[in-house]
Design an enzyme around this catalytic site. Structure first.
Site, PDB file in Angstrom:
ATOM      1  N   TYR A 283     -10.493  -2.257 -79.359  1.00  0.00           N
ATOM      2  CA  TYR A 283     -11.676  -3.113 -79.225  1.00  0.00           C
ATOM      3  C   TYR A 283     -12.445  -3.211 -80.546  1.00  0.00           C
ATOM      4  O   TYR A 283     -13.007  -4.255 -80.866  1.00  0.00           O
ATOM      5  CB  TYR A 283     -12.578  -2.641 -78.071  1.00  0.00           C
ATOM      6  CG  TYR A 283     -12.055  -3.172 -76.746  1.00  0.00           C
ATOM      7  CD1 TYR A 283     -12.361  -4.463 -76.323  1.00  0.00           C
ATOM      8  CD2 TYR A 283     -11.206  -2.405 -75.963  1.00  0.00           C
ATOM      9  CE1 TYR A 283     -11.850  -4.973 -75.143  1.00  0.00           C
ATOM     10  CE2 TYR A 283     -10.693  -2.910 -74.766  1.00  0.00           C
ATOM     11  CZ  TYR A 283     -11.020  -4.190 -74.362  1.00  0.00           C
ATOM     12  OH  TYR A 283     -10.505  -4.703 -73.201  1.00  0.00           O
TER      13      TYR A 283
ATOM     14  N   GLN B 272     -15.390 -17.048 -69.883  1.00  0.00           N
ATOM     15  CA  GLN B 272     -14.599 -15.825 -69.687  1.00  0.00           C
ATOM     16  C   GLN B 272     -14.508 -15.063 -71.005  1.00  0.00           C
ATOM     17  O   GLN B 272     -13.965 -13.973 -71.058  1.00  0.00           O
ATOM     18  CB  GLN B 272     -13.183 -16.185 -69.231  1.00  0.00           C
ATOM     19  CG  GLN B 272     -13.125 -16.932 -67.922  1.00  0.00           C
ATOM     20  CD  GLN B 272     -11.765 -17.589 -67.733  1.00  0.00           C
ATOM     21  OE1 GLN B 272     -10.853 -17.018 -67.155  1.00  0.00           O
ATOM     22  NE2 GLN B 272     -11.613 -18.803 -68.237  1.00  0.00           N
ATOM     23  N   ASN B 273     -15.035 -15.664 -72.071  1.00  0.00           N
ATOM     24  CA  ASN B 273     -14.887 -15.060 -73.396  1.00  0.00           C
ATOM     25  C   ASN B 273     -15.921 -13.961 -73.619  1.00  0.00           C
ATOM     26  O   ASN B 273     -17.041 -14.036 -73.120  1.00  0.00           O
ATOM     27  CB  ASN B 273     -15.017 -16.127 -74.488  1.00  0.00           C
ATOM     28  CG  ASN B 273     -13.925 -17.175 -74.361  1.00  0.00           C
ATOM     29  OD1 ASN B 273     -12.953 -16.960 -73.655  1.00  0.00           O
ATOM     30  ND2 ASN B 273     -14.088 -18.297 -75.029  1.00  0.00           N
TER      31      ASN B 273
ATOM     32  N   HIS C 259     -16.786 -11.982 -68.108  1.00  0.00           N
ATOM     33  CA  HIS C 259     -15.944 -10.832 -68.477  1.00  0.00           C
ATOM     34  C   HIS C 259     -16.626  -9.916 -69.491  1.00  0.00           C
ATOM     35  O   HIS C 259     -15.949  -9.160 -70.184  1.00  0.00           O
ATOM     36  CB  HIS C 259     -14.582 -11.328 -69.003  1.00  0.00           C
ATOM     37  CG  HIS C 259     -13.753 -11.986 -67.942  1.00  0.00           C
ATOM     38  ND1 HIS C 259     -12.646 -12.768 -68.210  1.00  0.00           N
ATOM     39  CD2 HIS C 259     -13.858 -11.978 -66.582  1.00  0.00           C
ATOM     40  CE1 HIS C 259     -12.115 -13.203 -67.072  1.00  0.00           C
ATOM     41  NE2 HIS C 259     -12.835 -12.750 -66.076  1.00  0.00           N
TER      42      HIS C 259
ATOM     43  N   CYS D 154     -22.702   3.524 -71.814  1.00  0.00           N
ATOM     44  CA  CYS D 154     -22.280   4.894 -71.527  1.00  0.00           C
ATOM     45  C   CYS D 154     -21.756   4.966 -70.098  1.00  0.00           C
ATOM     46  O   CYS D 154     -22.412   4.492 -69.168  1.00  0.00           O
ATOM     47  CB  CYS D 154     -23.456   5.842 -71.710  1.00  0.00           C
ATOM     48  SG  CYS D 154     -23.052   7.507 -71.158  1.00  0.00           S
TER      49      CYS D 154
ATOM     50  N   ASN E 114      -7.310 -29.147 -72.685  1.00  0.00           N
ATOM     51  CA  ASN E 114      -6.355 -28.099 -73.041  1.00  0.00           C
ATOM     52  C   ASN E 114      -5.154 -28.790 -73.707  1.00  0.00           C
ATOM     53  O   ASN E 114      -4.797 -29.891 -73.304  1.00  0.00           O
ATOM     54  CB  ASN E 114      -5.892 -27.373 -71.752  1.00  0.00           C
ATOM     55  CG  ASN E 114      -5.292 -26.013 -72.024  1.00  0.00           C
ATOM     56  OD1 ASN E 114      -4.396 -25.865 -72.848  1.00  0.00           O
ATOM     57  ND2 ASN E 114      -5.779 -25.008 -71.315  1.00  0.00           N
TER      58      ASN E 114
HETATM   59  P1  OAD Z   1      -5.439 -17.520 -72.066  1.00  0.00           P
HETATM   60  O1  OAD Z   1      -4.968 -16.929 -73.336  1.00  0.00           O
HETATM   61  O2  OAD Z   1      -4.772 -17.078 -70.808  1.00  0.00           O
HETATM   62  O3  OAD Z   1      -5.329 -19.097 -72.137  1.00  0.00           O
HETATM   63  C1  OAD Z   1      -5.803 -19.799 -73.256  1.00  0.00           C
HETATM   64  C2  OAD Z   1      -5.661 -21.274 -72.956  1.00  0.00           C
HETATM   65  O4  OAD Z   1      -6.249 -21.960 -74.046  1.00  0.00           O
HETATM   66  C3  OAD Z   1      -4.229 -21.764 -72.801  1.00  0.00           C
HETATM   67  O5  OAD Z   1      -4.126 -22.567 -71.633  1.00  0.00           O
HETATM   68  C4  OAD Z   1      -4.002 -22.600 -74.067  1.00  0.00           C
HETATM   69  O6  OAD Z   1      -3.140 -23.710 -73.810  1.00  0.00           O
HETATM   70  C5  OAD Z   1      -5.422 -23.069 -74.342  1.00  0.00           C
HETATM   71  N1  OAD Z   1      -5.688 -23.413 -75.760  1.00  0.00           N
HETATM   72  C6  OAD Z   1      -5.110 -22.929 -76.888  1.00  0.00           C
HETATM   73  N2  OAD Z   1      -5.668 -23.478 -77.976  1.00  0.00           N
HETATM   74  C7  OAD Z   1      -6.621 -24.333 -77.530  1.00  0.00           C
HETATM   75  C8  OAD Z   1      -7.564 -25.205 -78.164  1.00  0.00           C
HETATM   76  N3  OAD Z   1      -7.634 -25.326 -79.490  1.00  0.00           N
HETATM   77  N4  OAD Z   1      -8.390 -25.941 -77.381  1.00  0.00           N
HETATM   78  C9  OAD Z   1      -8.338 -25.839 -76.023  1.00  0.00           C
HETATM   79  N5  OAD Z   1      -7.480 -25.039 -75.381  1.00  0.00           N
HETATM   80  C10 OAD Z   1      -6.640 -24.294 -76.111  1.00  0.00           C
HETATM   81  O7  OAD Z   1      -7.021 -17.268 -71.991  1.00  0.00           O
HETATM   82  P2  OAD Z   1      -8.006 -17.326 -70.747  1.00  0.00           P
HETATM   83  O8  OAD Z   1      -7.586 -18.348 -69.771  1.00  0.00           O
HETATM   84  O9  OAD Z   1      -9.373 -17.384 -71.298  1.00  0.00           O
HETATM   85  O10 OAD Z   1      -9.703 -11.357 -69.333  1.00  0.00           O
HETATM   86  O11 OAD Z   1      -7.776 -15.897 -70.127  1.00  0.00           O
HETATM   87  C11 OAD Z   1      -8.581 -15.468 -69.063  1.00  0.00           C
HETATM   88  C12 OAD Z   1      -8.757 -13.988 -69.125  1.00  0.00           C
HETATM   89  O12 OAD Z   1      -7.491 -13.330 -69.252  1.00  0.00           O
HETATM   90  C13 OAD Z   1      -9.510 -13.489 -70.341  1.00  0.00           C
HETATM   91  O13 OAD Z   1     -10.914 -13.585 -70.191  1.00  0.00           O
HETATM   92  C14 OAD Z   1      -9.085 -12.054 -70.430  1.00  0.00           C
HETATM   93  C15 OAD Z   1      -7.617 -12.231 -70.194  1.00  0.00           C
HETATM   94  O14 OAD Z   1      -6.952 -11.146 -69.659  1.00  0.00           O
HETATM   95  C16 OAD Z   1     -10.044 -10.082 -69.475  1.00  0.00           C
HETATM   96  O15 OAD Z   1      -9.857  -9.459 -70.497  1.00  0.00           O
HETATM   97  C17 OAD Z   1     -10.685  -9.528 -68.244  1.00  0.00           C
END
Ligand code: OAD
Length: 258
Positions: free
Chosen positions: A76, A110-111, A128, A136, A222
């Protein structure tokens, strides 16, 4: 009618989306890792994404932290340092600008990377957690930004408990108040943008589906269809840093010619 079949080019804003932009009173933007990709923050599941290189079970679970806190803390710290070294991109800035353009606006992410806040978004519902915040495990004290231990090793609080990143790990619940607010917004908005998320992690991924079922116009942005693309009103294929600023410019144009 499902209008999601034909993804649109970024420069082609459909008449339906124009209408939704002109009439929406409450707009929700729901974001995932893809919005920060153009800033240089790795996504999780795209080619070369974090979960391709690292095993989430060894790094993003409570069991992993109990087993090897130093490993989890150092991973992290590495991510936090990467994020501190990048800047928000035009997608983040356009989302921050959108907040000023509608009577009601809700940003749900979710970021954990803080880039929406750094771009000027004033209220971000973080489902998230936030990588800049630590807490702590024993006494629950929060540490913000540079108050967090700077080392690569897990640190203890003055009470003796371990300090962990304040992010949601696999198997953990989402922050109840933020989730409730996000669900209320999704089911009461007129227009929802789901941007840069693969929409595979629940319950967050349900928000665009809930919005659509409640009658909102739902637009996915996307480069490739997400797992819920068939559930949305319209897909726009492209990068968020290109597509969303075009949408905001078009909205401003529509307002000046109205
Ligand atoms: P992902 O990595 O699963 O998905 C990212 C998405 O962004 C994909 O569908 C890509 O096609 C898209 N992408 C890539 N570049 C892009 C751009 N320039 N513009 C728009 N879209 C683009 O990420 P998340 O869906 O956010 O959770 O993942 C959800 C959760 O899974 C995260 O918050 C994290 C992870 O495990 C935890 O850590 C709890």
């Amino acid at each position: 009618m499902n209008m999601s079949a034909a993804p649109r080019d970024a420069s082609m804003i459909s008449p339906s989306l124009e209408h939704a932009l002109e009439t929406a009173r409450h707009v929700v933007v729901f974001t995932g890792a893809g919005v920060s990709a153009e800033s240089g923050v790795p996504t999780f599941r795209s080619a070369g994404g974090l979960w391709e290189k690292y095993d989430p079970h060894q790094l993003a679970t409570h069991e992993a932290f109990s087993h090897d806190p130093d490993l989890v803390w150092s991973w992290y710290s590495w991510r936090r340092n990467t994020i501190r070294g990048v800047e928000p991109n035009p997608g983040h800035y356009a989302i921050a600008e959108a907040e000023q353009l509608f009577p009601q606006f809700t940003l749900v992410t979710q970021n954990v990377d803080n880039l929406h806040q750094r771009a000027g978004s004033s209220r971000v519902h973080e489902l998230h957690g936030n990588i800049e915040r630590s807490r702590c495990l024993a006494c629950g004290t929060y540490f913000m930004g540079d108050e967090a231990p700077p080392t690569d090793k897990a640190q203890s609080c003055s009470c003796g408990g371990f300090i962990r990143p304040d992010v949601v790990w696999f198997g953990e619940s989402l922050p109840m108040e933020e989730l409730q607010h996000a669900q209320n917004a999704a089911t009461s908005c007129d227009l929802l943008f789901t941007i840069g998320t693969a929409a595979t992690v629940y319950p967050a991924a349900m928000l665009p589906v809930m919005a659509r079922r409640a009658g909102a116009y739902v637009v996915e942005i996307n480069p490739e269809p997400s797992s819920i693309a068939h559930e949305v009103s319209e897909c726009i294929t492209g990068a968020s840093g290109v597509v969303f600023p075009v949408i905001i410019e078009r909205l401003k144009q529509l307002r000046t010619t109205a």
